[in-house]
Design a protein around this motif. Structure first.
Motif, PDB file in Angstrom:
ATOM      1  N   SER A  83      22.388 -21.481  38.350  1.00 24.15           N
ATOM      2  CA  SER A  83      22.150 -20.481  37.302  1.00 24.15           C
ATOM      3  C   SER A  83      22.559 -21.027  35.933  1.00 24.15           C
ATOM      4  O   SER A  83      23.686 -21.507  35.754  1.00 24.15           O
ATOM      5  CB  SER A  83      22.971 -19.222  37.613  1.00 24.15           C
ATOM      6  N   VAL A  84      21.659 -20.928  34.958  1.00 20.47           N
ATOM      7  CA  VAL A  84      21.950 -21.400  33.589  1.00 20.47           C
ATOM      8  C   VAL A  84      23.097 -20.589  33.001  1.00 20.47           C
ATOM      9  O   VAL A  84      24.122 -21.136  32.583  1.00 20.47           O
ATOM     10  CB  VAL A  84      20.692 -21.278  32.712  1.00 20.47           C
ATOM     11  N   GLY A  85      22.976 -19.285  33.015  1.00 17.93           N
ATOM     12  CA  GLY A  85      23.995 -18.421  32.398  1.00 17.93           C
ATOM     13  C   GLY A  85      25.333 -18.531  33.084  1.00 17.93           C
ATOM     14  O   GLY A  85      26.373 -18.601  32.418  1.00 17.93           O
ATOM     15  N   ARG A 100      18.146  -9.826  37.534  1.00 17.91           N
ATOM     16  CA  ARG A 100      19.118 -10.560  36.718  1.00 17.91           C
ATOM     17  C   ARG A 100      20.578 -10.276  37.121  1.00 17.91           C
ATOM     18  O   ARG A 100      21.375  -9.763  36.354  1.00 17.91           O
ATOM     19  CB  ARG A 100      18.916 -10.264  35.239  1.00 17.91           C
ATOM     20  N   ARG A 135      20.447  -9.529  27.453  1.00 18.80           N
ATOM     21  CA  ARG A 135      21.274  -9.998  28.564  1.00 18.80           C
ATOM     22  C   ARG A 135      22.200 -11.123  28.136  1.00 18.80           C
ATOM     23  O   ARG A 135      23.339 -11.214  28.586  1.00 18.80           O
ATOM     24  CB  ARG A 135      20.337 -10.466  29.674  1.00 18.80           C
ATOM     25  N   ASP A 155      26.377 -12.082  39.952  1.00 19.20           N
ATOM     26  CA  ASP A 155      27.334 -12.425  41.005  1.00 19.20           C
ATOM     27  C   ASP A 155      27.888 -13.846  40.869  1.00 19.20           C
ATOM     28  O   ASP A 155      29.069 -14.084  41.138  1.00 19.20           O
ATOM     29  CB  ASP A 155      26.707 -12.234  42.387  1.00 19.20           C
ATOM     30  N   LEU A 156      27.069 -14.790  40.408  1.00 19.30           N
ATOM     31  CA  LEU A 156      27.543 -16.188  40.310  1.00 19.30           C
ATOM     32  C   LEU A 156      28.507 -16.350  39.130  1.00 19.30           C
ATOM     33  O   LEU A 156      29.478 -17.122  39.203  1.00 19.30           O
ATOM     34  CB  LEU A 156      26.358 -17.141  40.186  1.00 19.30           C
ATOM     35  N   ASP A 205      10.037 -20.739  32.098  1.00 18.75           N
ATOM     36  CA  ASP A 205       9.710 -20.169  30.782  1.00 18.75           C
ATOM     37  C   ASP A 205       8.379 -20.679  30.241  1.00 18.75           C
ATOM     38  O   ASP A 205       7.945 -20.244  29.179  1.00 18.75           O
ATOM     39  CB  ASP A 205      10.817 -20.493  29.771  1.00 18.75           C
ATOM     40  N   VAL A 258      11.803 -19.071  40.445  1.00 18.32           N
ATOM     41  CA  VAL A 258      13.080 -18.765  39.787  1.00 18.32           C
ATOM     42  C   VAL A 258      13.317 -17.269  39.659  1.00 18.32           C
ATOM     43  O   VAL A 258      14.401 -16.769  39.968  1.00 18.32           O
ATOM     44  CB  VAL A 258      13.150 -19.466  38.413  1.00 18.32           C
ATOM     45  N   ARG A 272       7.882 -14.567  27.079  1.00 18.21           N
ATOM     46  CA  ARG A 272       6.944 -15.671  27.325  1.00 18.21           C
ATOM     47  C   ARG A 272       5.545 -15.139  27.681  1.00 18.21           C
ATOM     48  O   ARG A 272       4.540 -15.754  27.354  1.00 18.21           O
ATOM     49  CB  ARG A 272       7.467 -16.594  28.423  1.00 18.21           C
ATOM     50  N   LYS A 291      16.469 -21.469  21.072  1.00 17.74           N
ATOM     51  CA  LYS A 291      17.102 -20.151  21.240  1.00 17.74           C
ATOM     52  C   LYS A 291      18.136 -20.226  22.359  1.00 17.74           C
ATOM     53  O   LYS A 291      19.266 -19.778  22.214  1.00 17.74           O
ATOM     54  CB  LYS A 291      16.048 -19.108  21.590  1.00 17.74           C
TER      55      LYS A 291
HETATM   56  C1  EPZ Z   1      18.346 -18.436  31.218  1.00 17.63           C
HETATM   57  O1  EPZ Z   1      18.457 -17.119  31.743  1.00 17.63           O
HETATM   58  C2  EPZ Z   1      17.370 -18.335  30.050  1.00 17.63           C
HETATM   59  N1  EPZ Z   1      17.929 -17.447  29.036  1.00 17.63           N
HETATM   60  C3  EPZ Z   1      16.025 -17.806  30.538  1.00 17.63           C
HETATM   61  O2  EPZ Z   1      15.134 -17.818  29.425  1.00 17.63           O
HETATM   62  C4  EPZ Z   1      15.486 -18.767  31.592  1.00 17.63           C
HETATM   63  O3  EPZ Z   1      14.269 -18.255  32.117  1.00 17.63           O
HETATM   64  C5  EPZ Z   1      16.512 -18.904  32.734  1.00 17.63           C
HETATM   65  O4  EPZ Z   1      17.782 -19.332  32.191  1.00 17.63           O
HETATM   66  C6  EPZ Z   1      16.073 -19.911  33.785  1.00 17.63           C
HETATM   67  O5  EPZ Z   1      15.848 -21.154  33.200  1.00 17.63           O
HETATM   68  C7  EPZ Z   1      18.881 -17.934  28.195  1.00 17.63           C
HETATM   69  O6  EPZ Z   1      19.294 -19.068  28.295  1.00 17.63           O
HETATM   70  C8  EPZ Z   1      19.390 -16.982  27.158  1.00 17.63           C
HETATM   71  P1  EPZ Z   1      19.603 -17.892  35.481  1.00 17.63           P
HETATM   72  P2  EPZ Z   1      19.610 -16.800  32.853  1.00 17.63           P
HETATM   73  O7  EPZ Z   1      20.972 -17.344  35.565  1.00 17.63           O
HETATM   74  O8  EPZ Z   1      20.833 -17.583  32.553  1.00 17.63           O
HETATM   75  C9  EPZ Z   1      19.553 -15.795  39.691  1.00 17.63           C
HETATM   76  C10 EPZ Z   1      13.524 -16.986  27.965  1.00 17.63           C
HETATM   77  O9  EPZ Z   1      12.352 -16.659  28.140  1.00 17.63           O
HETATM   78  N2  EPZ Z   1      20.974 -15.481  39.434  1.00 17.63           N
HETATM   79  O10 EPZ Z   1      19.397 -19.366  35.581  1.00 17.63           O
HETATM   80  O11 EPZ Z   1      19.729 -15.353  32.998  1.00 17.63           O
HETATM   81  C11 EPZ Z   1      18.646 -14.902  38.864  1.00 17.63           C
HETATM   82  O12 EPZ Z   1      18.399 -13.695  39.550  1.00 17.63           O
HETATM   83  C12 EPZ Z   1      14.571 -16.568  28.982  1.00 17.63           C
HETATM   84  O13 EPZ Z   1      13.939 -17.684  27.005  1.00 17.63           O
HETATM   85  C13 EPZ Z   1      21.744 -14.960  40.469  1.00 17.63           C
HETATM   86  O14 EPZ Z   1      21.257 -14.756  41.576  1.00 17.63           O
HETATM   87  O15 EPZ Z   1      18.898 -17.408  34.149  1.00 17.63           O
HETATM   88  C14 EPZ Z   1      17.383 -15.706  38.732  1.00 17.63           C
HETATM   89  O16 EPZ Z   1      16.565 -15.478  39.853  1.00 17.63           O
HETATM   90  C15 EPZ Z   1      13.982 -15.737  30.096  1.00 17.63           C
HETATM   91  N3  EPZ Z   1      23.052 -14.651  40.237  1.00 17.63           N
HETATM   92  C16 EPZ Z   1      17.875 -17.150  38.752  1.00 17.63           C
HETATM   93  O17 EPZ Z   1      19.232 -17.108  39.220  1.00 17.63           O
HETATM   94  C17 EPZ Z   1      23.628 -14.864  39.007  1.00 17.63           C
HETATM   95  O18 EPZ Z   1      24.837 -14.584  38.854  1.00 17.63           O
HETATM   96  C18 EPZ Z   1      17.860 -17.836  37.407  1.00 17.63           C
HETATM   97  O19 EPZ Z   1      18.704 -17.123  36.563  1.00 17.63           O
HETATM   98  C19 EPZ Z   1      22.837 -15.391  37.974  1.00 17.63           C
HETATM   99  C20 EPZ Z   1      21.509 -15.701  38.213  1.00 17.63           C
END
Ligand code: EPZ
Length: 419
Positions: free
Chosen positions: A164-166, A123, A94, A126-127, A308, A330, A374, A22
Motif C-alpha cells: 500500500s502506497v499510503g 479504501r 482521503r 488496516d495496513l 492511475d 489494485v 482519472r 500530486k
Molecule cells: C495512492 O492511494 C494514490 N493516492 C492513488 O492515486 C493510487 O491510485 C494508489 O496509491 C495506488 O497506486 C495518493 O498517493 C494520494 P493504496 P492509496 O493504499 O495510498 C488496499 C490518484 O488518482 N489497501 O496503495 O490510498 C486498497 O484497498 C489516486 O491520484 C488495504 O487493503 O492506495 C487498495 O485496493 C487514486 N489496506 C490497494 O491497497 C490499507 O490499509 C491500494 O491502495 C491500505 C490500502
C-alpha cells in the motif's frame, strides 16, 4: 458547477509541460509536520488536493504561506498541536489521513475521521493501523473516528500484506522519530515513496531503501527544515502521452523521468505509438500517427502498469484495432468510466475486474460525467477524438489532480474550454 466542453477532431501540435507530482506533494506536505524548522516546497502544483491538505495542517496549528504565482509553499510546524482535525476535510480527501503518522510521531496521539471509501473502492486503513500497532501504538475506532495513541514509538519489523502506497508513507512518517530501527517489508515501490524519503532525509531522517520493497528506517531525535523540489507527475505525463496517441498527433512532453514512466512507455509502444525519450532534457516525443493496435494490460503496484493510467488507456483502446483485455488488480471498483465511454459508443464488456474492450471506428460526443479524477481525464481524452462535442460534468474531480488541463490541451491545439 463548471463543466468542460471538447470539440473532437483537432490534431495536437507543440509541447506541454508537466507539473510536479500530486501524489508526492501530498505526503511531503503532511511530513512537514515533523520538522522543527520551516520547510519550503518549490514548483508545487497548485491543485485542489494540495489546498485541502494545507488546510488540514493549518487547522493543526501550522503556519503556511502559499505563493500561487511562484508555485511555492512554506510550512512552519513549530506551533502544531494535537487537536482533532475537522471531519469534513478528511472526508473531502482521503490523503489527509497521511497526517496520522507525523502527528503520532510528534505527539504520541492523533484523532482523525475515518477517510471512508470513494468511487473507486472501499479504501481501508488496516495496513496503516497494523504498522502503527507494530511501532507500539494503540488505536480505537468509533463514531466515525480513529484515534491512535503511543507513549513512545519503538522501531519494529513490519510486513505489508499489500504494498500500500499510503500505508508505506504513513509508517515511514511514524518511524522516523521512533526509538531504534524499523524495517518495512513488501513496501510500496512507487517513485513518490522515494521522493518522500528524499525529503525526510534532507531534514535529517535516516531512511534507506525507499523505492524498493524493503525500507530500513533508523529513528533520529528531531528533524530540521529543508527546501525540496518534488518529482514530476508521471500520471499527468502519461495522460498527455495518451492525448498524443489518441489524436494521432506528434507532441513533445517536458518533465519526464523515463524510469518512472517505463510501464506506460512500453505499453504505448506495444500499441504502435512511436516514442522517443530525450533523457538529457527530461522530455519525450510521442508520435501517434500510426494505427493503434489492441493490447492487453493489467494494473499492478509499481513497477507494474499504474492503476492511475487505466482509465486513460481504456479511452485509447476503445478506438484501437482489435480487442483489448484490461484487468484492474489494485482497486475493486475502478471501471466507473466504462459506462460513460459506452454512452459515447465504445464497445466494452465488464466481467469482475476485467474489461473486454472491442475497438470501434469512431465514438460520438455527448454529455458524460467525471466519476473520479482519472476517469475524468479519460473522458477528456475521448472527447478529443469524438465526433462532435462532448460536455464533461463533475470536473471538480479533475481539478484535484491536473493543473489547468484545459489550458495545457488548448495550447496543444485542442478545441476545449471550461464553461
Ligand atoms: C495512492 O492511494 C494514490 N493516492 C492513488 O492515486 C493510487 O491510485 C494508489 O496509491 C495506488 O497506486 C495518493 O498517493 C494520494 P493504496 P492509496 O493504499 O495510498 C488496499 C490518484 O488518482 N489497501 O496503495 O490510498 C486498497 O484497498 C489516486 O491520484 C488495504 O487493503 O492506495 C487498495 O485496493 C487514486 N489496506 C490497494 O491497497 C490499507 O490499509 C491500494 O491502495 C491500505 C490500502
Amino acid at each position: 458547477m463548471d463543466k468542460i466542453r471538447v470539440k473532437g477532431g483537432n490534431e495536437l501540435v507543440g509541447e506541454v509541460f508537466v507539473s510536479a507530482a500530486k501524489n508526492s506533494v501530498l505526503p511531503i506536505i503532511a511530513a512537514s509536520i515533523l520538522g522543527n524548522e520551516k520547510v519550503t516546497i518549490k514548483n508545487a502544483p497548485m491543485l485542489e488536493d494540495v489546498y485541502v491538505i494545507c488546510n488540514v495542517l493549518h487547522e493543526l496549528g501550522c503556519q503556511l504561506s502559499i505563493d500561487n504565482l511562484n508555485n511555492k509553499i512554506i510550512i512552519d510546524s513549530r506551533n502544531v498541536k494535537p487537536i482533532d482535525t475537522s471531519n469534513n476535510l478528511v472526508k473531502k480527501m482521503r490523503a489527509s489521513f497521511l497526517v496520522m503518522g507525523p502527528m503520532l510521531s510528534k505527539f504520541g496521539r492523533c484523532k482523525i475521521s475515518l477517510p471512508g471509501g470513494c468511487n473507486i473502492g472501499s479504501r481501508p486503513i488496516d495496513l496503516h493501523l497494523k504498522g502503527f500497532k507494530a511501532l507500539g501504538a494503540d488505536f480505537e475506532i468509533g463514531h466515525g473516528f480513529v484515534e491512535v495513541r503511543a507513549d513512545k514509538l519503538t522501531g519494529n519489523r513490519i510486513y505489508l500484506d499489500f504494498p500500500s502506497v499510503g500505508a508505506t508513507e504513513n509508517i515511514i512518517m511514524a518511524a522516523v522519530l521512533a526509538k531504534g530501527t524499523t524495517i518495512i517489508e513488501n513496501a510500496a515501490e512507487e517513485p513518490e515513496i522515494k521522493d518522500l524519503a528524499d525529503f525526510l532525509n534532507s531534514m535529517g531522517a535516516m531512511i534507506d531503501g525507499a523505492g524498493r520493497g524493503k525500507i530500513v528506517i533508523e529513528g533520529v531525535e528531531s528533524l530540521k527544515g529543508t527546501e525540496h523540489i518534488p518529482i514530476y507527475d508521471r500520471i499527468e505525463a502519461g495522460t498527455y502521452m495518451v492525448a498524443g496517441a489518441i489524436t494521432h498527433s506528434k507532441i513533445k512532453i517536458n518533465g519526464i523521468n523515463e524510469e518512472h514512466l517505463r510501464p506506460v512507455i512500453e505499453k504505448l509502444k506495444e500499441s504502435g505509438v512511436r516514442i522517443d525519450v530525450l533523457a538529457e532534457e527530461q522530455s519525450i516525443v510521442v508520435d501517434g500517427r500510426n494505427i493503434i493496435k489492441a493490447v492487453d494490460l493489467k494494473t499492478m503496484p509499481y513497477p507494474g502498469f499504474p492503476t492511475d493510467m487505466q482509465a486513460q488507456m481504456m479511452s485509447l483502446l476503445a478506438l484501437a484495432n482489435g480487442v483489448s483485455v484490461i484487468t484492474e488488480t489494485v482497486f475493486e471498483n475502478r471501471f466507473m468510466h466504462v459506462s460513460e465511454l459506452m454512452r459515447m459508443g465504445a464497445n466494452i464488456k465488464i466481467d469482475g475486474r476485467t474489461a473486454l474492450v472491442e475497438g470501434v471506428p469512431k465514438i460520438t460526443g455527448c454529455e458524460v460525467k467525471a466519476t473520479d479524477l482519472r476517469a475524468g481525464a479519460a473522458m477528456i481524452l475521448a472527447g478529443l477524438v469524438a465526433e462532435g462535442e462532448t460536455q464533461i460534468t463533475d470536473i471538480y474531480h479533475i481539478d484535484r489532480g491536473y493543473v489547468r488541463i484545459e489550458d495545457k490541451l488548448k495550447n496543444l491545439g485542442a478545441n476545449i474550454e471550461r464553461y
